[in-house]
Design an enzyme around this catalytic site. Sequence first.
Site, PDB file in Angstrom:
ATOM      1  N   ARG A 101      -4.921  47.914  -6.943  1.00  0.00           N
ATOM      2  CA  ARG A 101      -4.196  47.759  -8.254  1.00  0.00           C
ATOM      3  C   ARG A 101      -3.528  49.264  -8.753  1.00  0.00           C
ATOM      4  NH1 ARG A 101      -7.019  47.340 -11.854  1.00  0.00           N
ATOM      5  NH2 ARG A 101      -9.193  47.953 -11.968  1.00  0.00           N
ATOM      6  N   TYR A 251      -0.883  43.634  -3.086  1.00  0.00           N
ATOM      7  CA  TYR A 251      -2.036  43.194  -2.884  1.00  0.00           C
ATOM      8  C   TYR A 251      -2.727  43.104  -4.597  1.00  0.00           C
ATOM      9  CZ  TYR A 251      -6.234  44.705  -1.055  1.00  0.00           C
ATOM     10  OH  TYR A 251      -7.590  44.930  -0.576  1.00  0.00           O
ATOM     11  N   LYS A 260      -6.166  39.352 -13.244  1.00  0.00           N
ATOM     12  CA  LYS A 260      -5.573  40.100 -14.062  1.00  0.00           C
ATOM     13  C   LYS A 260      -4.461  40.343 -14.616  1.00  0.00           C
ATOM     14  CE  LYS A 260      -9.475  41.925 -11.930  1.00  0.00           C
ATOM     15  NZ  LYS A 260     -10.825  42.044 -12.647  1.00  0.00           N
ATOM     16  N   HIS A 280     -13.292  40.479 -18.636  1.00  0.00           N
ATOM     17  CA  HIS A 280     -13.979  40.576 -17.469  1.00  0.00           C
ATOM     18  C   HIS A 280     -15.070  40.605 -17.571  1.00  0.00           C
ATOM     19  CE1 HIS A 280     -13.178  44.364 -13.835  1.00  0.00           C
ATOM     20  NE2 HIS A 280     -13.043  43.251 -13.438  1.00  0.00           N
ATOM     21  N   SER A 302     -14.665  46.951 -12.222  1.00  0.00           N
ATOM     22  CA  SER A 302     -14.435  47.370 -11.412  1.00  0.00           C
ATOM     23  C   SER A 302     -15.725  47.585  -9.914  1.00  0.00           C
ATOM     24  CB  SER A 302     -13.028  47.218 -10.779  1.00  0.00           C
ATOM     25  OG  SER A 302     -12.103  46.452 -11.596  1.00  0.00           O
ATOM     26  N   CYS A 304     -18.524  46.959  -9.291  1.00  0.00           N
ATOM     27  CA  CYS A 304     -19.508  47.955  -9.688  1.00  0.00           C
ATOM     28  C   CYS A 304     -21.226  46.360  -9.952  1.00  0.00           C
ATOM     29  CB  CYS A 304     -19.850  48.023 -11.182  1.00  0.00           C
ATOM     30  SG  CYS A 304     -19.162  49.411 -11.559  1.00  0.00           S
ATOM     31  N   ASP A 327     -15.995  36.656 -11.817  1.00  0.00           N
ATOM     32  CA  ASP A 327     -14.966  38.009 -12.461  1.00  0.00           C
ATOM     33  C   ASP A 327     -14.831  37.500 -14.164  1.00  0.00           C
ATOM     34  OD1 ASP A 327     -13.610  40.616 -11.870  1.00  0.00           O
ATOM     35  OD2 ASP A 327     -11.835  39.922 -11.550  1.00  0.00           O
ATOM     36  N   ARG A 421     -11.181  43.340   1.063  1.00  0.00           N
ATOM     37  CA  ARG A 421     -11.617  42.660   0.491  1.00  0.00           C
ATOM     38  C   ARG A 421     -11.632  40.953   1.163  1.00  0.00           C
ATOM     39  NH1 ARG A 421     -11.890  43.147  -5.657  1.00  0.00           N
ATOM     40  NH2 ARG A 421     -10.679  45.396  -6.279  1.00  0.00           N
TER      41      ARG A 421
HETATM   42  C1  OXD Z   1     -11.195  44.899 -10.316  1.00  0.00           C
HETATM   43  C2  OXD Z   1     -10.841  42.817  -9.338  1.00  0.00           C
HETATM   44  O1  OXD Z   1     -10.331  45.341  -9.581  1.00  0.00           O
HETATM   45  O2  OXD Z   1     -11.342  41.827 -10.100  1.00  0.00           O
HETATM   46  O3  OXD Z   1     -11.446  44.576 -11.305  1.00  0.00           O
HETATM   47  O4  OXD Z   1     -10.355  43.120  -8.050  1.00  0.00           O
HETATM   48 MN    MN Z   2     -12.464  42.523 -11.900  1.00  0.00          MN
END
Ligand code: OXD
Ligand code: MN
Length: 640
Positions: A101, A251, A260, A280, A302, A304, A327, A421
């Site tokens: 991102r 991406y 998001k 989130h 993100s 974590c 998520d 991913r």
């Molecule tokens: C993030 C994702 O970046 O879920 O939080 O991809």
């Molecule tokens: Mn996320």
Amino acid sequence: MSGIFRPGIYRLLSSSLQVKLTPCRGLADIPTTLSSLPTIARNYVKEKANICQPDDVYLCDGSEEENKRFLEIMRRAGIAKPLRKMDNCWLVRTDPADVARVESKTVISTSDKRETVPVPKEGVKGQLGNWLSPAELENALRDRFPGCMEGRTMYIIPFSMGPVGGPISKVGIQVTDSPYVVASMRIMTRMGKDALGAIQGDNFVKCLHSVGLPFSGVSKPLVQNWPCNPSKILISHIPDRNEIASFGSGYGGNSLLGKKCFALRLGSILAKREGWLAEHMLILGITNPQGKKKYVAAAFPSACGKTNLAMMQPTLPGYKVECVGDDIAWMKFDSEGVLRAINPEAGFFGVAPGTCSHTNPNAMKTIQRNTIFTNVAETDDGGVFWEGLEKEVDTSVGVTSWKGEMWTPYNRILAAHPNSRFCAPASQCPSMDPDWESPAGVPISAIIFGGRRPAGVPLVFEANNWRHGVFLGAAMRSEATAAAEHNTKVIMHDPFAMRPFFGYNFADYIDHWLSFDEKPGLQLPKIFHVNWFRKGEDGKFMWPGFGENCRVLDWICRRVDNEDCAVDSPIGRLPKPNALNLEGLDSPVNVDALFSVPVDFWLNECKELETYFSSQLNRDLPPPVAEELRHLGERLQQNA
Ligand code: OXD
Ligand code: MN
């Protein structure tokens, strides 16, 4: 997938697409070919097609058969490669300039800047979102989108976030020139005919996406066959028009606009307007040996460990953890005052490195079929590999890194990109909750905040009340990860794990959370803070984490039931000595160190928070948060 320049192939595929997918040919056909789109949706598509000038336009029906054709198209274009060792799994490698991102190029455009971002202290750069005036945005869009799809097909994706037609769900239409995005949106959302049926009038979010590289603009070889335009990336949101326009990146969160952009940024604005929460957060259900089940939602920044926690296999005998989402949570109080949550997504877009049978066995089972892998390494026998799989994958067969280089355990290059991913259907996860698609959502008993804190922050503590819990959310900090363009290892403020995803002024967001305290008849969940990542003096993690985290969830559930197993501390309620079930842990943990609350560390944390709030929120800081911070300082002083 070499990096050779093959515009011919793209052209060929574009035209073969025209024949094979029978789209409309030429813009003049749009009104009839897209006749199944309701008028406002059709006009939106027509308007964008007129601007972007694609060679053809194709309305996706979401069928299996259509998906097979998209994957074949990507195979022939060298965008995706089937992984022969796996079942319908595909490998995609991106241009290394397009791997995460891009927060600095992500903007929200409103006429009133204050609606979007707090006014920071003079001379301070705001970190809580980027605002662009409507006029500036107009210019930026005009500079990018006209003719951007020349030579490409424009795909129209009707999709639903949440079960189609559900009371909390919402619909959108994404137009894109990326077949990779279409195949990924099909996994991540409910995409196709049914979603189209739920689009009425202007009830849909309008999502425009382009990789930003028309054929005429391709002047040098594509890197890894991945079209993008990094220097022109712009991910923009226009709340007044329920619109998103994303340019230049193919991406993840930049291009799968349901995730998001819609579910969090615009979602949080819709939630504020309509009195609910778009967060989130993962959602999971935990059942204890007595068969008592509770659902919790947890916000971590993100990368974590949200996916690992959501799919956890508990080590405590007799416990079961089931996954609703990993998520994003959309949560709304029902008529009984119960907070109900849905997972608006239909798939997992999880970070691959670190995922293995020890850390997340359910994810490993989920991704064996129908999965798109991006920027992982490939084994010579047609499987996947990334850092963390060393004990599970036979790398003697040969490994090719995400950049197409030969990889060995000794040549000091990364096999997979740290933000590589897997994109897999949620329905394939063995631990999905039976109610994960319940349109009304599951009842939430506890909300958990957390982050990567190597020092000072105990394994778990409970907020004293809702207001203190909101303060804990606002005070969240965490080590940066590879999910965005920041340097890792810096401890960043990431309030509510939403810093990159706020759709509106963070101060108003805090007020929105606080407002639920004043509404009569609501059963407010208890709020907790966790930290799996505290390190000892030896630099090693003090807590084993993963499946052992069920011990923490067990304590949280007992607190929800008001069991007398907590003791006050200056920062909140900690487990009473021996209250956390540690029976059967493989190796002993130093409980005193794990739960210590070093006063100096916390006084310093208070100072840090004060600086952050006063510089970033300045006059917008809601007084209850300032008051909670003051109380925390006072409680610490009393203990000093
Ligand atoms: C993030 C994702 O970046 O879920 O939080 O991809
Ligand atoms: Mn996320």
